[in-house]
Design a protein around this motif. Structure first.
Motif, short mmCIF file in Angstrom:
data_model
loop_
_atom_site.label_atom_id
_atom_site.label_comp_id
_atom_site.label_asym_id
_atom_site.label_seq_id
_atom_site.Cartn_x
_atom_site.Cartn_y
_atom_site.Cartn_z
N GLN A 113 25.04 41.69 0.42
CA GLN A 113 24.31 42.87 0.82
C GLN A 113 24.74 43.24 2.22
O GLN A 113 24.66 42.72 3.08
CB GLN A 113 23.08 42.33 0.93
N PRO A 114 25.80 44.44 2.03
CA PRO A 114 26.43 45.01 3.44
C PRO A 114 25.25 45.30 4.35
O PRO A 114 24.15 45.98 3.99
CB PRO A 114 27.14 46.05 2.91
N TYR A 115 25.59 45.10 5.55
CA TYR A 115 24.69 45.34 6.83
C TYR A 115 24.65 47.22 6.75
O TYR A 115 23.76 47.62 7.07
CB TYR A 115 24.93 45.05 8.00
N ASP A 116 25.74 47.75 6.33
CA ASP A 116 25.93 49.00 6.67
C ASP A 116 26.85 49.56 5.54
O ASP A 116 28.14 49.66 5.66
CB ASP A 116 26.70 49.33 8.12
N GLY A 117 26.07 50.11 4.59
CA GLY A 117 26.89 50.54 3.51
C GLY A 117 27.51 52.00 3.49
O GLY A 117 28.51 52.52 2.45
N VAL A 118 27.56 52.61 4.49
CA VAL A 118 27.86 53.78 4.74
C VAL A 118 29.27 53.95 5.49
O VAL A 118 30.53 54.41 5.11
CB VAL A 118 27.01 54.94 5.16
N PHE A 119 29.05 53.10 6.59
CA PHE A 119 30.32 53.28 7.68
C PHE A 119 30.94 51.77 7.77
O PHE A 119 32.20 51.99 8.65
CB PHE A 119 29.91 53.67 8.99
N GLY A 120 30.60 50.93 7.15
CA GLY A 120 31.12 49.67 7.17
C GLY A 120 31.05 48.70 8.48
O GLY A 120 32.05 47.87 8.84
N ARG A 121 30.15 49.15 9.21
CA ARG A 121 30.14 48.49 10.82
C ARG A 121 29.59 46.82 10.29
O ARG A 121 28.96 46.61 9.30
CB ARG A 121 28.99 49.20 11.70
#
Length: 483
Positions: A113-121
Motif C-alpha cells: 500500500q503506497p504511502y503516496d500514490g500520486v507523487f511517489g514520495r
C-alpha cells in the motif's frame, strides 16, 4: 562565562553559552544549531558515549527504528553546514515508499500500500544508534562544542543572579559539580529531569497518558547468504485489529521488529509453549523467519515496555530554560513523528531566536506559544494512527477513502485535497493546520460522495423517497471512513 570561552567574531564579545541536557538525536541537533549560531555549547548526557563499542553492546541505544520524513529532513537541512550532515544521514537510510500488509500465513505474499500514490514520495528507515553516532561525530568537529557523558542532572537553579545553573553527578565517582550557562535546553526525553526541575519555577500544565499497550522488540536477521529475509523497501505490518507486529529494515540487512499488544495479552504468554502457539496462530510466517528458539529467546529476554504520551505547556521559563522534543511532547510511535517533530521543534526554536536577536526571553515566549498547539495536535494524531495501522489498513473502506483522496489530488488539484498521511509526513505545514484542513476536506469529500450518489439516482430515475434514503446512506457511510 567559563574559562576559555570563545568570542563572537563580529563583536569580540564573549559568546553566549548554552547547556543542553540530553545527547540523543534531538539534543545533538540543538547543539549543532547553537554551535553554528556562534554559541558555546556544552552537552551533558547521563548515559555513556554511544560510539563506544562497550556502551553500544550494553543496549543503551536500543529503540524502535526511526522513520525519517520531511520534517526531520528539513530540520537537518537547516543546521548551517550546507547540508553536509544531511547527506551523510541519508546515505545510511533505506527508502520505504509503501507499507506491506501481511496476513501472517506462511507462503502468502503481502499487499503493498503506497504511502503516496500520486507523487511517489517515501519515508526512510533510520537506525537510531547510527543516526546518533553521526550527529555526535558532527558535534565533535565543532570547536565550540563540549560533550560530557556519564553526567546525571540532579538539580537546577534558574533564578540565580548571574544566569541559570545545573548540578550534575558524575557516574562512577559520584562527584557533584555545578555548570553555569546563559540558557539551559532540556532534550532529555519523556521522563525529563529538566522539565521536572522547571516545574518548580513555572505553573506548568502537565498531562501524562499511558495506553494499555506494551511493546517488545525482536530482530529478524539477514539470510544465510547475507540478504534481507523479506523485501526491504517497506514498513511491514501484520495487523490483527487489537494488536500488531511490524518490521522495519536496517542497513545491516536485518529487520528491527516490534510486537504491540495489550498488556493483558502479554500477561497470558508466560511459557515458551504459549509464545510459540500464539505466534503460530497469528504470525506463522514470522515464526518461519525467526525460528522458534530465537522467537522465544527474544520474547523473554527483551523488555515489555509501556507507551506514553505527554502534553504540557508552557515550554519555557523566562530567558533561562526551554524544553524540546520528547521532553515537551512525547508521543506514541504510530505516526513515526517523534523524532521528526523533535527536529522540527529545534528548527522552530532557532527561527524564533533568529527573529529576536538579543532578546532570548521574547524568543522563548513566542516559541512556546507558537509550538504548543502543533505539538498537542501531533500527539493526538499519533494516538489515532494506531487504529489505522493495526486495523484500518485491512478494511475496504480505508482503501476507498484513500483512493478518492488521491484521485482528487491527481485530477482535481485545485480542490486542495490531500491525504492526512501526506500532510503529516511529506510536508512542513503546522500540525494544527493539518488537523483543521483534514476536517474541512472531510466536508468536501462528503459532498463529492453525495454528488456522485445524486447523479446515479438521477440517472436511474429513482423515486424521491429512495433518493433521499440513498443520499442519507452515503453521508453515513462516508462519515464512518473519516480518520
Amino acid at each position: 562565562m567559563a574559562a576559555g570561552a570563545s568570542s563572537t567574531p563580529a563583536t569580540g564579545a564573549p559568546a553566549k553559552k548554552v547547556l543542553v541536557v540530553g545527547a540523543g538525536p534531538v539534543g545533538a541537533l540543538v547543539g549543532l544549531y547553537f554551535s553554528y549560531d556562534g554559541w558555546d555549547v556544552e552537552i551533558y548526557e547521563r548515559r555513556g558515549d554511544l560510539r563506544d563499542a562497550a556502551e553500544r553492546a550494553a543496549g543503551i541505544g536500543k529503540s524502535i527504528n526511526l522513520a525519517l520524513s520531511e520534517r526531520g529532513i528539513t530540520g537537518l537541512r537547516n543546521i548551517g553546514d550546507g547540508g553536509a550532515l544531511l547527506d551523510k544521514v541519508l546515505e545510511q537510510t533505506i527508502p520505504m515508499p509503501a507499507r506491506m500488509i501481511h496476513s501472517g500465513k506462511v507462503g502468502e505474499e503481502g499487499d503493498a500500500q503506497p504511502y503516496d500514490g500520486v507523487f511517489g514520495r517515501y519515508i526512510r528507515s533510520a537506525d537510531r544508534a547510527e543516526l546518533s553516532c553521526q550527529m555526535l561525530d558532527a558535534l565533535d568537529e565543532r570547536e565550540n562544542v563540549k560533550l560530557c557523558f556519564g553526567e546525571r542532572l540532579v538539580r537546577m537553579k534558574l533564578d540565580t543572579e548571574d544566569g541559570p545553573e545545573a548540578i550534575f553527578i558524575k557516574k562512577g565517582s559520584g562527584e557533584e559539580h555545578k555548570v553555569k550557562a546563559d540558557l539551559i535546553v532540556g532534550a532529555d526525553g519523556a521522563f525529563s529531569t529538566v522539565r521536572y526541575q522547571m516545574q518548580r519555577y513555572v505553573k506548568q500544565y502537565y498531562e501524562q497518558t499511558y495506553i494499555p499497550t506494551l511493546w517488545c522488540e525482536f530482530t529478524i536477521p539477514p539470510t544465510a547468504s547475507g540478504d534481507f529475509a523479506i523485501p526491504p523497501n517497506y514498513l511491514h505490518i501484520w495487523p490483527k485489529q487489537t494488536y500488531m507486529f511490524i518490521a522495519i529494515p536496517s542497513m545491516d540487512k536485518s529487520f528491527t521488529c516490534t510486537l504491540f499488544m495489550p498488556e493483558l495479552m502479554f500477561a497470558t504468554l508466560t511459557t515458551p509453549s504459549d509464545v510459540i502457539t500464539f505466534f503460530r496462530e497469528n504470525f506463522a510466517d514470522v515464526v518461519e523467519l525467526l525460528g522458534e528458539e530465537s522467537l522465544v529467546e527474544q520474547y523473554f529476554m527483551n523488555q515489555h515496555l509501556p507507551l506514553v504520551s505527554i502534553r504540557t505547556t508552557p515550554y519555557h521559563y523566562k530567558d533561562r530554560c526551554v524544553i524540546v522534543g520528547d521532553s515537551a511532547h512525547a508521543m506514541v510511535p504510530f505516526y513515526g513523528q517523534g523524532m521528526n517533530a523533535g527536529f522540527e521543534s529545534v528548527r522552530i526554536l532557532h527561527e524564533h531566536l533568529a527573529a529576536n536577536p538579543g532578546d532570548i526571553r521574547a524568543a522563548l515566549q513566542q516559541y512556546s506559544e507558537f509550538r504548543v498547539r502543533d505539538a498537542w495536535a501531533i500527539v493526538e494524531l499519533a494516538m489515532q494512527n494506531y487504529d489505522e495501522m493495526r486495523s484500518g489498513v485491512t478494511k475496504r473502506g480505508y482503501r476507498l477513502r484513500k483512493w478518492v483522496q488521491e484521485s482528487l489530488m491527481r485530477w482535481a488539484p485545485w480542490l486542495g485535497v490531500e491525504t492526512l498521511y501526506s500532510m503529516v509526513s511529506f510536508g512542513n505545514g503546522r500540525y494544527s493546520e493539518v488537523l483543521r484542513k483534514a476536517k474541512m476536506q472531510g466536508i468536501v469529500e462528503e459532498r463529492v460522495m453525495i454528488g456522485i450518489v445524486a447523479w446515479v439516482v438521477g440517472l436511474l430515475g429513482w423515486r424521491v423517497g429512495v433518493a433521499r434514503a440513498a443520499v442519507t446512506g452515503a453521508k453515513t457511510f462516508w462519515r464512518t471512513l473519516r480518520w
